[in-house]
Design a protein around this motif. Structure first.
Motif, mmCIF file in Angstrom:
data_model
loop_
_atom_site.group_PDB
_atom_site.id
_atom_site.type_symbol
_atom_site.label_atom_id
_atom_site.label_comp_id
_atom_site.label_asym_id
_atom_site.label_seq_id
_atom_site.Cartn_x
_atom_site.Cartn_y
_atom_site.Cartn_z
ATOM 1 N N SER A 160 0.821 -1.204 0.000
ATOM 2 C CA SER A 160 0.000 0.000 0.000
ATOM 3 C C SER A 160 0.862 1.265 0.000
ATOM 4 O O SER A 160 0.567 2.233 -0.700
ATOM 5 N N ILE A 161 1.944 1.262 0.771
ATOM 6 C CA ILE A 161 2.839 2.416 0.826
ATOM 7 C C ILE A 161 3.558 2.585 -0.511
ATOM 8 O O ILE A 161 3.708 3.699 -1.016
ATOM 9 N N ALA A 162 4.002 1.474 -1.102
ATOM 10 C CA ALA A 162 4.695 1.542 -2.387
ATOM 11 C C ALA A 162 3.790 2.115 -3.477
ATOM 12 O O ALA A 162 4.222 2.915 -4.304
ATOM 13 N N ILE A 163 2.534 1.721 -3.461
ATOM 14 C CA ILE A 163 1.584 2.233 -4.450
ATOM 15 C C ILE A 163 1.372 3.729 -4.260
ATOM 16 O O ILE A 163 1.277 4.499 -5.224
ATOM 17 N N ALA A 164 1.297 4.176 -3.009
ATOM 18 C CA ALA A 164 1.112 5.603 -2.731
ATOM 19 C C ALA A 164 2.335 6.416 -3.152
ATOM 20 O O ALA A 164 2.216 7.565 -3.582
ATOM 21 N N LEU A 165 3.527 5.817 -3.042
ATOM 22 C CA LEU A 165 4.746 6.515 -3.449
ATOM 23 C C LEU A 165 4.836 6.660 -4.967
ATOM 24 O O LEU A 165 5.328 7.663 -5.477
ATOM 25 N N GLU A 166 4.348 5.667 -5.665
ATOM 26 C CA GLU A 166 4.366 5.702 -7.124
ATOM 27 C C GLU A 166 3.008 6.179 -7.630
ATOM 28 O O GLU A 166 2.050 5.418 -7.671
ATOM 29 N N LYS A 167 2.951 7.442 -7.999
ATOM 30 C CA LYS A 167 1.666 8.066 -8.339
ATOM 31 C C LYS A 167 1.002 7.450 -9.572
ATOM 32 O O LYS A 167 -0.205 7.540 -9.740
ATOM 33 N N GLU A 168 1.802 6.831 -10.433
ATOM 34 C CA GLU A 168 1.243 6.320 -11.681
ATOM 35 C C GLU A 168 0.631 4.931 -11.530
ATOM 36 O O GLU A 168 -0.004 4.439 -12.454
ATOM 37 N N ILE A 169 0.848 4.286 -10.382
ATOM 38 C CA ILE A 169 0.244 2.971 -10.162
ATOM 39 C C ILE A 169 -1.182 3.171 -9.654
ATOM 40 O O ILE A 169 -1.400 3.792 -8.609
ATOM 41 N N ARG A 170 -2.134 2.675 -10.393
ATOM 42 C CA ARG A 170 -3.536 2.807 -10.024
ATOM 43 C C ARG A 170 -4.176 1.429 -9.905
ATOM 44 O O ARG A 170 -4.400 0.758 -10.921
ATOM 45 N N PRO A 171 -4.450 0.950 -8.691
ATOM 46 C CA PRO A 171 -5.115 -0.345 -8.547
ATOM 47 C C PRO A 171 -6.501 -0.298 -9.200
ATOM 48 O O PRO A 171 -7.160 0.752 -9.191
ATOM 49 N N PRO A 172 -6.942 -1.409 -9.781
ATOM 50 C CA PRO A 172 -8.263 -1.412 -10.427
ATOM 51 C C PRO A 172 -9.404 -1.140 -9.448
ATOM 52 O O PRO A 172 -10.438 -0.597 -9.835
#
Length: 208
Positions: free
Chosen positions: A45-57
């Motif tokens: 969850s933290i990694a996804i928040a750090l990478e702005k371009e990753i958008r979970p479906p």
């Protein structure tokens, strides 16, 4: 007690233990790092928040909380890591709604995942950083911080999104304090922050 601002350096993955991660926080106006062992889901969850371009479906749990808070005009103002007991960090989320401030208890990993989504600052108290912070060693031959060498911390782009796994680790109860400090120094020099965090926690238990 004075507050110390922290920033997120990254996430270190254990090469020897599946599912073990260490979240590395940097002291803003200093050289210390604060490694905190966290679970795989929170690391994801933290990694996804750090990478702005990753958008979970679909929204993750922390995204759902953010959407819920936005809908009801709740703002996370800041996160404070306020206590360390037996190697466990305790955090508070400072929220505001209709100019009324509330303090909510939270796991540190959850609090930081939310702080990222609200662009809220992260703090800890000086006495906690004095107790649990780790200094980086300076390489006298190159005259630079070891932080500039090959860094095992994963960036959000290379962070593997994994499922939750049970984390098991080496016990350090059989070592003396002197041996623990030697192991801690070696772990820091090797930039093995996940191991350093566990050794530091064992030292904290004995000295508390």
């Amino acid at each position: 007690m004075s507050l110390v601002k922290l920033t997120i350096k990254g996430i270190s993955y254990s090469q020897t233990q599946n599912g073990a991660y260490a979240l590395i926080l940097n002291e803003v106006d200093g050289e210390r790092k604060l490694p905190i062992v966290i679970g795989a889901f929170e690391a994801q969850s933290i990694a996804i928040a750090l990478e702005k371009e990753i958008r979970p479906p679909r929204p993750l749990t922390h995204d759902l909380f953010k959407n819920f808070a936005d809908r009801f005009d709740i703002v996370v103002k800041q996160v404070i890591i306020h206590k360390l007991v037996d190697g466990v960090f305790f955090s508070s989320i400072i929220c505001e709604r209709d100019r009324i401030e509330e303090i909510i208890d939270a796991r540190t990993s959850d609090a930081i995942a939310l702080a990222l989504r609200f662009n809220a600052p992260i703090f800890t108290y000086k006495n906690i950083l004095d107790k649990a912070g780790i200094y980086l060693k300076v390489n006298p031959e190159e005259g630079k911080n070891t932080e500039e060498s090959d860094d095992p911390l994963t960036s959000p782009e290379t962070f593997g999104l994994v499922g939750e796994e049970k984390v098991t680790g080496e016990s350090y109860t059989q070592y003396t304090l002197a041996e623990l400090y030697e192991l801690l120094e070696t772990a820091v020099q090797n930039e093995d922050y996940e191991k350093a965090a566990k050794i530091r926690d064992e030292i904290s238990k004995r000295e508390s």
